[in-house]
Design a protein around this motif. Structure first.
Motif, short mmCIF file in Angstrom:
data_model
loop_
_atom_site.label_atom_id
_atom_site.label_comp_id
_atom_site.label_asym_id
_atom_site.label_seq_id
_atom_site.Cartn_x
_atom_site.Cartn_y
_atom_site.Cartn_z
N GLU A 237 0.83 -1.20 0.00
CA GLU A 237 0.00 0.00 0.00
C GLU A 237 0.87 1.25 0.00
O GLU A 237 1.92 1.29 0.63
N GLY A 238 0.40 2.28 -0.71
CA GLY A 238 1.12 3.53 -0.73
C GLY A 238 0.46 4.53 -1.66
O GLY A 238 -0.78 4.56 -1.78
N LYS A 239 1.29 5.33 -2.34
CA LYS A 239 0.79 6.36 -3.24
C LYS A 239 1.47 6.21 -4.60
O LYS A 239 2.58 5.67 -4.72
N SER A 240 0.80 6.69 -5.61
CA SER A 240 1.35 6.63 -6.95
C SER A 240 1.04 7.91 -7.70
O SER A 240 0.12 8.67 -7.33
N LYS A 241 1.77 8.15 -8.76
CA LYS A 241 1.52 9.30 -9.62
C LYS A 241 1.68 8.85 -11.07
O LYS A 241 2.72 8.31 -11.44
N ASN A 242 0.60 9.04 -11.82
CA ASN A 242 0.58 8.67 -13.25
C ASN A 242 0.82 7.18 -13.48
O ASN A 242 1.35 6.78 -14.53
N PHE A 243 0.44 6.36 -12.51
CA PHE A 243 0.66 4.92 -12.66
C PHE A 243 -0.42 4.31 -13.55
O PHE A 243 -1.61 4.59 -13.40
N ASP A 244 0.00 3.46 -14.47
CA ASP A 244 -0.91 2.77 -15.37
C ASP A 244 -1.33 1.46 -14.71
O ASP A 244 -0.52 0.53 -14.55
N PHE A 245 -2.60 1.37 -14.32
CA PHE A 245 -3.06 0.19 -13.59
C PHE A 245 -3.24 -1.04 -14.47
O PHE A 245 -3.65 -2.09 -13.99
N THR A 246 -2.97 -0.89 -15.76
CA THR A 246 -2.95 -2.08 -16.62
C THR A 246 -1.60 -2.78 -16.58
O THR A 246 -1.43 -3.87 -17.13
#
Length: 306
Positions: A237-246
Motif C-alpha cells: 500500500e502507498g501512493k502513486s503518480k501517473n501509474f498505469d493500472f494495466t
C-alpha cells in the motif's frame, strides 16, 4: 502377482497383531496390567510391526489404492491466493447447511484472513440448474451485527447430472477474532425462499509492517508505506503518480516469486494497493513493475520490511 498377494497377506496379518497389542485405557483412565506386561514382552516385535505397517502404506500408495485429497478452492472462481491458502492448511472445512424446497445449501469451506472472507458453497437437489447460481440477495453478518458486503461469486463444477453444483462467494472484510457468522441467501434459481446458515470461524493471523520505498521513472512514481501479510494475500500500500493500472507486477524474495492478482487505486488522491498471492515473510521484498503487453521491466524496487 502371487508374491505381491502374499506380501499383502503378511502385512495385513501383522497389522491385526499390532491392533491386538495396542494398550487402550478404560473409561476411567486405568490400564490393564496384564496387557502392559504383554506389551513389554513384545516391545521389540511391536517396533518391527510398526515398520511393516508403514511398508504396507507405501505399497498400497504405489499400487494407486489410496484416497487422493481434493482441494475445493481449485476451480476458475479461485485465485492463486485462495489456492495457496488451502495448500498451506488455512481453510476451515465444515458441513453446515440449510435445506428448503428440495434444495440444500452447504457451507463446506471457509477462509477468513482479516482482509476478506471466502466461502465455498455446495448446492444439492432437484432444483440445481448448473452454471452460475441465480441468487437475488446475499448477506453475511457476524454475531456483533457487522455486515460484510459481497464482492463476487462464480461458477464451480457441475456434477451428478446437474444435481450437484458448487460456487465460491467472496466478501469484503473479515472478522479479526473467533466468532460466528450467519450467511443468508434469498431466492435461489427462482425459488422464493431464504436459506440461513450459521457457522463458527477462526480468522488466520494478519501481520502489518511499515516500509519506506520509492521508485520513479519517466512515466510514473511509486511510494509504498505498508506491507500486509495474510493467508491469502501479500498487499503493498502507498501512493502513486501517473501509474498505469494495466501494468503487471511481480513480487519476490529469497523464498520465491508471485505475480500480481489485482491492483486498486484512486486517481484523485493517488492511493494504490497491489495484491499478490501470499509469500513467506522476510526482511526485504523486491517488486518488479512490467508492461502488460510484452512484460518489459519498467521499474524494480527493493522494499525493506520494518
Amino acid at each position: 502377482m502371487k508374491n505381491i498377494n502374499k506380501s499383502k497377506f503378511e502385512i495385513e496379518k501383522s497389522l491385526k497383531n499390532i491392533k491386538e497389542n495396542i494398550i487402550v485405557p478404560d473409561i476411567d483412565g486405568q490400564y490393564d496390567s496384564n496387557k502392559i506386561y504383554k506389551f513389554k514382552q513384545r516391545k521389540t516385535i511391536w517396533r518391527y510391526k510398526v515398520v511393516t505397517a508403514f511398508t504396507m502404506v507405501f505399497l498400497l500408495c504405489g499400487t494407486g489404492t489410496y484416497a487422493a485429497f481434493t482441494y475445493i478452492f481449485n476451480n476458475d472462481s479461485s485465485d492463486k491466493g485462495l489456492t495457496t491458502a488451502e495448500v498451506n492448511g488455512k481453510v476451515s472445512y465444515s458441513n453446515y447447511f440449510s435445506e428448503k424446497q428440495n434444495l440444500r445449501v452447504t457451507v463446506d469451506g471457509v477462509i477468513t484472513d482479516g482482509v476478506r472472507t471466502v466461502l465455498h458453497i455446495l448446492f444439492e437437489g432437484s432444483e440445481v440448474k448448473g452454471g452460475i447460481p441465480e441468487i437475488e440477495e446475499i448477506y453475511l453478518v457476524d454475531e456483533d451485527g457487522v455486515n460484510y458486503p459481497v464482492t463476487h461469486w462464480g461458477q464451480g463444477d457441475i456434477k451428478n447430472n446437474n444435481k450437484f453444483d458448487e460456487t465460491i462467494i467472496e466478501f469484503d472484510g473479515s472478522p479479526l477474532s473467533k466468532t460466528n457468522l450467519k450467511l443468508s441467501l434469498k431466492n435461489i434459481n427462482g425459488i422464493q425462499d431464504q436459506w440461513d446458515i450459521q457457522f463458527p470461524v477462526t480468522p488466520t493471523n494478519v501481520k502489518i509492517y511499515n516500509t519506506n520505498s520509492k521508485a520513479s521513472t519517466d512515466n510514473f512514481e511509486l511510494e509504498f508505506s505498508k506491507v500486509t501479510f495474510t493467508s491469502t494475500y501479500t498487499i503493498l500500500e502507498g501512493k502513486s503518480k501517473n501509474f498505469d493500472f494495466t501494468n503487471s507486477a511481480k513480487l519476490s524474495n529469497s523464498t520465491g516469486k508471485v505475480e500480481l492478482l489485482k491492483s486498486e487505486g484512486q486517481e484523485e488522491d493517488d492511493l494504490i494497493k497491489l495484491f499478490f498471492p501470499p509469500i513467506e515473510e522476510s526482511d526485504r521484498l523486491t517488486l518488479e513493475i512490467t508492461s502488460f503487453e510484452n512484460q518489459e521491466i519498467l521499474s524494480s524496487l527493493s522494499i525493506p520490511i520494518q
